[in-house]
Design an enzyme around this catalytic site. Structure first.
Site, short mmCIF file in Angstrom:
data_model
loop_
_atom_site.label_atom_id
_atom_site.label_comp_id
_atom_site.label_asym_id
_atom_site.label_seq_id
_atom_site.Cartn_x
_atom_site.Cartn_y
_atom_site.Cartn_z
N ARG A 102 0.88 -1.19 0.00
CA ARG A 102 0.00 0.00 0.00
C ARG A 102 0.91 1.22 0.00
NH1 ARG A 102 -5.20 1.53 3.59
NH2 ARG A 102 -6.04 0.20 1.96
N HIS A 129 -7.45 0.82 -6.31
CA HIS A 129 -7.63 -0.04 -5.12
C HIS A 129 -8.32 -1.33 -5.58
CE1 HIS A 129 -7.74 -1.25 -1.10
NE2 HIS A 129 -8.58 -0.37 -0.56
N GLN A 132 -10.17 -3.81 -3.07
CA GLN A 132 -11.45 -3.32 -2.58
C GLN A 132 -12.56 -3.61 -3.59
OE1 GLN A 132 -12.29 -1.62 0.49
NE2 GLN A 132 -14.28 -2.21 -0.32
N ASP A 219 -17.08 7.42 -1.28
CA ASP A 219 -15.78 7.34 -0.60
C ASP A 219 -15.46 8.73 -0.07
OD1 ASP A 219 -13.21 6.58 0.22
OD2 ASP A 219 -12.33 6.71 -1.78
N CYS A 259 -16.24 1.94 0.82
CA CYS A 259 -15.04 1.14 1.11
C CYS A 259 -14.60 1.29 2.56
CB CYS A 259 -13.91 1.54 0.17
SG CYS A 259 -13.55 3.31 0.20
N ARG A 287 -13.59 -8.32 1.98
CA ARG A 287 -12.18 -8.07 1.71
C ARG A 287 -11.36 -9.33 2.03
NH1 ARG A 287 -10.11 -2.93 1.84
NH2 ARG A 287 -8.24 -4.00 1.09
N1 NVA Z 1 -9.79 6.97 -1.33
C1 NVA Z 1 -9.44 6.48 -0.02
C2 NVA Z 1 -9.71 5.01 0.07
C3 NVA Z 1 -9.45 4.42 1.44
C4 NVA Z 1 -9.69 2.95 1.47
C5 NVA Z 1 -7.98 6.78 0.25
O1 NVA Z 1 -7.16 6.59 -0.65
O2 NVA Z 1 -7.66 7.21 1.37
N1 CP Z 2 -11.10 0.12 2.59
C1 CP Z 2 -9.83 0.02 3.00
O1 CP Z 2 -8.91 -0.25 2.25
O2 CP Z 2 -9.67 0.21 4.35
P1 CP Z 2 -8.31 0.39 5.12
O3 CP Z 2 -7.74 1.73 4.72
O4 CP Z 2 -8.69 0.34 6.58
O5 CP Z 2 -7.37 -0.72 4.76
#
Ligand code: NVA
Ligand code: CP
Length: 301
Positions: A102, A129, A132, A219, A259, A287
């Site tokens: 990540r 993502h 997700q 989101d 998400c 997930r």
């Molecule tokens: N768009 C959000 C998704 C989190 C799962 C982010 O990148 O923070």
């Molecule tokens: N939706 C998602 O990826 O959650 P986290 O940021 O908690 O991993």
């Protein structure tokens, strides 16, 4: 399938095959059927951003599959002090059987795959993502039975989630409408492709976009790394909220997906989130099952 770098790399058949395996693994888990398909394997999990769902579901998933997971925060490993991705990829390839990452740049994920010799799974970048959206598609199929003729409306930032939803929906033939303000559009290549396939629409009119939807998705307005823009974004996204008025124009049995984490009172109201908590937390649970399926696909020899 060697890696999961982005959904656009997969065929519709590969996506369906992951979802079928995810359903199977969920069934086995719920029925206490042992499924140690990755016995003795280790997954390195590199995190440059925070996580609850991704971290816990990958770690528990590896454990349930008979393997092991290492949590590597970039605050602690040499990558965070400037050791190149190419060197990190070659070193980890000597110790572990797969990498989940990540991070910010999509190119870092692609480089890990390019320079390493083991499977790489994208656990979120600024661009996409994919894990997700696999869980989202699994949840949609559980509730709706199939993907045929469905209409999904995403309301909010044209961010990583919007990009992966476009990829996943268009591959599976779901009609997708993205409602976002000017200046916050999804990736232009994905938009051009989705339009060419005849399955993607963009609009700034939230009620028009949400009308007759089977699924409404949202989101956060400010993603990880954009915290400094949060106040500006609150103004720019004014009106791009999933609330009772938006739900009133969708189909009666419309699902709401998020998400998570959610900011109640911003992209979604407390009431809509709680009215749809069942599907939103099923989505979070999925997930685990969807990612286990991905890990088996890329790591099982
Ligand atoms: N768009 C959000 C998704 C989190 C799962 C982010 O990148 O923070
Ligand atoms: N939706 C998602 O990826 O959650 P986290 O940021 O908690 O991993």
């Amino acid at each position: 399938m060697k890696h999961l770098l982005k959904l656009a790399d997969l065929s519709a058949e590969e996506i369906i095959s992951i979802l079928n395996l995810a359903d199977q693994l969920k069934f086995e888990l719920k029925n206490n059927i042992e499924h140690k398909r990755l016995k003795g394997k280790t997954l390195a999990m590199i995190f440059s951003k925070s996580s609850t769902r991704t971290r816990v579901s990958f770690e528990v998933g590896m454990y349930q599959l008979g393997g092991n997971a290492l949590f590597l925060s970039t605050n602690d490993i040499q990558l965070g002090r400037g050791e190149p991705i190419a060197d990190t990829a070659r070193v980890l390839s000597r110790y572990v059987d797969g990498i989940m990452i990540r991070t910010f740049k999509q190119s870092d994920v692609e480089d890990l795959a390019k320079y390493g010799t083991i499977p790489v799974v994208n656990g979120l970048t600024d661009y996409c993502h994919p894990c997700q959206v696999l869980a989202d598609l699994m949840t949609i199929r559980e509730y709706k039975g199939s993907f045929k003729g469905l209409k999904l409306c995403f309301i909010g930032d044209g961010n990583n989630m919007a990009n992966s939803l476009i990829a996943g929906c268009v591959k599976l033939g779901i009609n997708i409408t993205i409602c976002c303000p000017k200046g916050y559009l999804p990736d232009e290549n994905l938009v051009a492709w989705g339009k060419k396939e005849g399955l993607l629409k963009l609009t700034e009119n939230v009620l028009e976009g949400a009308r007759n939807s089977d699924i409404i998705y949202t989101d956060v307005w400010a993603s990880m790394g954009q915290e400094g823009e949060a106040e500006k974004r609150k103004k720019d996204f004014n009106g791009f909220q999933v609330n009772d008025e938006v739900m009133s124009v969708a189909k009666k049995d419309c699902m709401v997906l998020h998400c998570l984490p959610a900011h109640r009172g911003e992209e979604i109201t407390h009431d809509v989130l709680e009215a749809h908590a069942k599907e939103i937390f099923d989505e979070a649970e999925n997930r685990l099952h969807a990612q286990k399926a991905v890990l088996v696909k890329v790591m099982q020899k």
